[in-house]
Write a protein that holds these residues in place. Sequence first.
Motif, PDB file in Angstrom:
ATOM      1  N   SER A  74       0.798  -1.826  -0.212  1.00 19.35           N
ATOM      2  CA  SER A  74       0.271   0.057  -0.198  1.00 19.35           C
ATOM      3  C   SER A  74       0.774   1.181   0.614  1.00 19.35           C
ATOM      4  O   SER A  74       1.863   0.942   0.590  1.00 19.35           O
ATOM      5  CB  SER A  74      -1.045   0.081   1.232  1.00 19.35           C
ATOM      6  N   PHE A  75       0.545   1.754  -0.356  1.00 16.81           N
ATOM      7  CA  PHE A  75       0.900   3.562  -0.798  1.00 16.81           C
ATOM      8  C   PHE A  75      -0.057   4.674  -0.942  1.00 16.81           C
ATOM      9  O   PHE A  75      -1.365   4.573  -1.137  1.00 16.81           O
ATOM     10  CB  PHE A  75       2.055   3.737  -1.944  1.00 16.81           C
ATOM     11  N   GLY A  76       0.535   5.929  -0.387  1.00 14.71           N
ATOM     12  CA  GLY A  76      -1.212   7.464  -0.547  1.00 14.71           C
ATOM     13  C   GLY A  76      -1.309   7.049  -1.892  1.00 14.71           C
ATOM     14  O   GLY A  76       0.357   7.525  -2.909  1.00 14.71           O
ATOM     15  N   LEU A  77      -1.989   7.677  -1.852  1.00 13.76           N
ATOM     16  CA  LEU A  77      -2.410   8.301  -3.532  1.00 13.76           C
ATOM     17  C   LEU A  77      -2.427   9.379  -3.415  1.00 13.76           C
ATOM     18  O   LEU A  77      -1.822   9.881  -4.729  1.00 13.76           O
ATOM     19  CB  LEU A  77      -3.913   7.795  -4.305  1.00 13.76           C
ATOM     20  N   PHE A  78      -2.454  10.724  -2.585  1.00 12.54           N
ATOM     21  CA  PHE A  78      -2.418  11.675  -2.703  1.00 12.54           C
ATOM     22  C   PHE A  78      -1.894  12.362  -1.347  1.00 12.54           C
ATOM     23  O   PHE A  78      -1.324  12.128  -0.554  1.00 12.54           O
ATOM     24  CB  PHE A  78      -4.235  12.236  -2.175  1.00 12.54           C
ATOM     25  N   THR A  79      -1.179  13.214  -1.942  1.00 13.98           N
ATOM     26  CA  THR A  79      -0.801  14.731  -0.957  1.00 13.98           C
ATOM     27  C   THR A  79      -1.314  15.742  -0.851  1.00 13.98           C
ATOM     28  O   THR A  79      -2.208  15.761  -2.307  1.00 13.98           O
ATOM     29  CB  THR A  79       0.714  15.196  -1.404  1.00 13.98           C
ATOM     30  N   SER A  80      -0.946  16.709   0.020  1.00 17.12           N
ATOM     31  CA  SER A  80      -1.387  17.637  -0.140  1.00 17.12           C
ATOM     32  C   SER A  80      -0.538  19.129   0.180  1.00 17.12           C
ATOM     33  O   SER A  80       0.597  18.892   0.224  1.00 17.12           O
ATOM     34  CB  SER A  80      -2.063  18.047   1.081  1.00 17.12           C
ATOM     35  N   VAL A  81      -0.316  20.208  -0.989  1.00 18.39           N
ATOM     36  CA  VAL A  81       0.537  20.819  -1.229  1.00 18.39           C
ATOM     37  C   VAL A  81      -0.089  21.830   0.079  1.00 18.39           C
ATOM     38  O   VAL A  81      -1.110  22.497   0.038  1.00 18.39           O
ATOM     39  CB  VAL A  81       0.335  21.441  -2.665  1.00 18.39           C
ATOM     40  N   LEU A  82       0.417  22.454   0.838  1.00 17.76           N
ATOM     41  CA  LEU A  82       0.395  23.303   2.297  1.00 17.76           C
ATOM     42  C   LEU A  82       1.147  24.469   1.550  1.00 17.76           C
ATOM     43  O   LEU A  82       2.500  24.931   1.460  1.00 17.76           O
ATOM     44  CB  LEU A  82       0.464  23.031   3.655  1.00 17.76           C
ATOM     45  N   ILE A  83       0.739  25.782   1.725  1.00 18.48           N
ATOM     46  CA  ILE A  83       1.022  27.223   1.403  1.00 18.48           C
ATOM     47  C   ILE A  83       0.783  28.326   2.848  1.00 18.48           C
ATOM     48  O   ILE A  83      -0.191  28.075   3.323  1.00 18.48           O
ATOM     49  CB  ILE A  83       0.198  27.513   0.043  1.00 18.48           C
ATOM     50  N   HIS A  84       1.517  28.698   3.298  1.00 18.75           N
ATOM     51  CA  HIS A  84       1.817  29.423   4.363  1.00 18.75           C
ATOM     52  C   HIS A  84       2.346  30.776   3.822  1.00 18.75           C
ATOM     53  O   HIS A  84       3.181  30.968   3.281  1.00 18.75           O
ATOM     54  CB  HIS A  84       2.728  29.089   4.763  1.00 18.75           C
ATOM     55  N   ALA A  85       2.310  32.315   4.191  1.00 22.40           N
ATOM     56  CA  ALA A  85       2.321  33.837   3.769  1.00 22.40           C
ATOM     57  C   ALA A  85       2.300  34.024   5.306  1.00 22.40           C
ATOM     58  O   ALA A  85       1.890  33.597   5.884  1.00 22.40           O
ATOM     59  CB  ALA A  85       1.264  33.828   3.148  1.00 22.40           C
ATOM     60  N   HIS A  86       3.075  34.814   5.494  1.00 20.97           N
ATOM     61  CA  HIS A  86       3.652  36.289   6.729  1.00 20.97           C
ATOM     62  C   HIS A  86       3.824  37.052   6.857  1.00 20.97           C
ATOM     63  O   HIS A  86       5.054  37.528   5.042  1.00 20.97           O
ATOM     64  CB  HIS A  86       4.200  34.690   7.795  1.00 20.97           C
ATOM     65  N   ASN A  87       4.182  38.188   6.900  1.00 18.23           N
ATOM     66  CA  ASN A  87       4.861  39.211   7.043  1.00 18.23           C
ATOM     67  C   ASN A  87       5.940  38.838   7.418  1.00 18.23           C
ATOM     68  O   ASN A  87       6.738  38.211   7.286  1.00 18.23           O
ATOM     69  CB  ASN A  87       4.494  40.229   8.596  1.00 18.23           C
ATOM     70  N   LYS A  88       7.308  39.643   6.782  1.00 15.60           N
ATOM     71  CA  LYS A  88       8.292  39.824   6.286  1.00 15.60           C
ATOM     72  C   LYS A  88       8.964  39.992   8.104  1.00 15.60           C
ATOM     73  O   LYS A  88      10.340  39.695   8.017  1.00 15.60           O
ATOM     74  CB  LYS A  88       9.300  40.440   5.705  1.00 15.60           C
ATOM     75  N   GLY A  89       8.622  40.746   8.263  1.00 18.52           N
ATOM     76  CA  GLY A  89       8.264  40.731  10.080  1.00 18.52           C
ATOM     77  C   GLY A  89       8.671  40.177  10.704  1.00 18.52           C
ATOM     78  O   GLY A  89       9.593  39.516  12.212  1.00 18.52           O
ATOM     79  N   LEU A  90       8.149  38.873  11.062  1.00 20.70           N
ATOM     80  CA  LEU A  90       8.462  38.122  11.487  1.00 20.70           C
ATOM     81  C   LEU A  90       9.456  36.439  10.834  1.00 20.70           C
ATOM     82  O   LEU A  90       9.586  36.086  10.196  1.00 20.70           O
ATOM     83  CB  LEU A  90       6.849  36.856  11.394  1.00 20.70           C
ATOM     84  N   LYS A  91      10.512  37.156  12.316  1.00 20.34           N
ATOM     85  CA  LYS A  91      11.137  35.189  12.304  1.00 20.34           C
ATOM     86  C   LYS A  91      11.037  34.381  13.210  1.00 20.34           C
ATOM     87  O   LYS A  91      10.510  34.426  13.908  1.00 20.34           O
ATOM     88  CB  LYS A  91      12.535  36.412  12.747  1.00 20.34           C
ATOM     89  N   ASP A  92      11.976  33.956  12.373  1.00 19.76           N
ATOM     90  CA  ASP A  92      12.335  32.431  13.706  1.00 19.76           C
ATOM     91  C   ASP A  92      10.709  31.398  13.579  1.00 19.76           C
ATOM     92  O   ASP A  92      10.585  30.404  14.530  1.00 19.76           O
ATOM     93  CB  ASP A  92      13.307  32.218  14.686  1.00 19.76           C
ATOM     94  N   LEU A  93      10.012  31.388  12.188  1.00 22.98           N
ATOM     95  CA  LEU A  93       9.268  30.395  12.177  1.00 22.98           C
ATOM     96  C   LEU A  93       9.322  29.421  11.497  1.00 22.98           C
ATOM     97  O   LEU A  93       9.730  29.151  10.831  1.00 22.98           O
ATOM     98  CB  LEU A  93       7.818  31.637  11.417  1.00 22.98           C
ATOM     99  N   TYR A  94       8.574  28.305  12.601  1.00 24.95           N
ATOM    100  CA  TYR A  94       9.141  26.722  12.006  1.00 24.95           C
ATOM    101  C   TYR A  94       7.647  27.022  11.537  1.00 24.95           C
ATOM    102  O   TYR A  94       6.896  26.464  12.430  1.00 24.95           O
ATOM    103  CB  TYR A  94       9.867  25.614  12.884  1.00 24.95           C
ATOM    104  N   ILE A  95       8.089  25.872  10.225  1.00 27.27           N
ATOM    105  CA  ILE A  95       6.755  25.216   9.696  1.00 27.27           C
ATOM    106  C   ILE A  95       6.987  23.393   9.619  1.00 27.27           C
ATOM    107  O   ILE A  95       7.870  22.889   8.628  1.00 27.27           O
ATOM    108  CB  ILE A  95       6.041  25.632   8.501  1.00 27.27           C
ATOM    109  N   TYR A  96       6.104  22.547  10.098  1.00 26.70           N
ATOM    110  CA  TYR A  96       6.804  21.193   9.781  1.00 26.70           C
ATOM    111  C   TYR A  96       6.075  21.175   8.705  1.00 26.70           C
ATOM    112  O   TYR A  96       5.289  21.614   8.248  1.00 26.70           O
ATOM    113  CB  TYR A  96       5.295  20.599  11.152  1.00 26.70           C
ATOM    114  N   PRO A  97       6.280  20.128   7.829  1.00 25.88           N
ATOM    115  CA  PRO A  97       5.845  19.431   7.181  1.00 25.88           C
ATOM    116  C   PRO A  97       4.485  18.897   6.490  1.00 25.88           C
ATOM    117  O   PRO A  97       3.685  19.363   5.989  1.00 25.88           O
ATOM    118  CB  PRO A  97       6.570  18.563   6.782  1.00 25.88           C
ATOM    119  N   ASN A  98       3.794  18.778   7.687  1.00 24.07           N
ATOM    120  CA  ASN A  98       2.640  18.190   8.295  1.00 24.07           C
ATOM    121  C   ASN A  98       1.496  19.633   8.204  1.00 24.07           C
ATOM    122  O   ASN A  98       0.094  19.472   8.829  1.00 24.07           O
ATOM    123  CB  ASN A  98       2.253  17.338   9.023  1.00 24.07           C
TER     124      ASN A  98
END
Length: 68
Positions: free
Chosen positions: A31-55
């Motif tokens: 078995s294997f996954g047939l679908f994946t999702s694309v996650l799009i994140h936006a933030h202001n340039k003033g926000l630093k050291d934000l970590y976005i997990y792959p999920n």
Amino acid sequence: IDKQQKISDPAARKTSIQTELMPALAKQMPSFGLFTSVLIHAHNKGLKDLYIYPNGPMDLAKASWTAV
């Protein structure tokens, strides 16, 4: 599969497929996954050291904000 084709009663065939055929196929087939999702994140340039997990979730523990 041959056994399922020989059963003429639709209800009995359905039961046989659900309880015998499908479990046997599930054990033998990879078995294997047939679908994946694309996650799009936006933030202001003033926000630093934000970590976005792959999920998707964001870690703001080390984040800082400076006005831009």
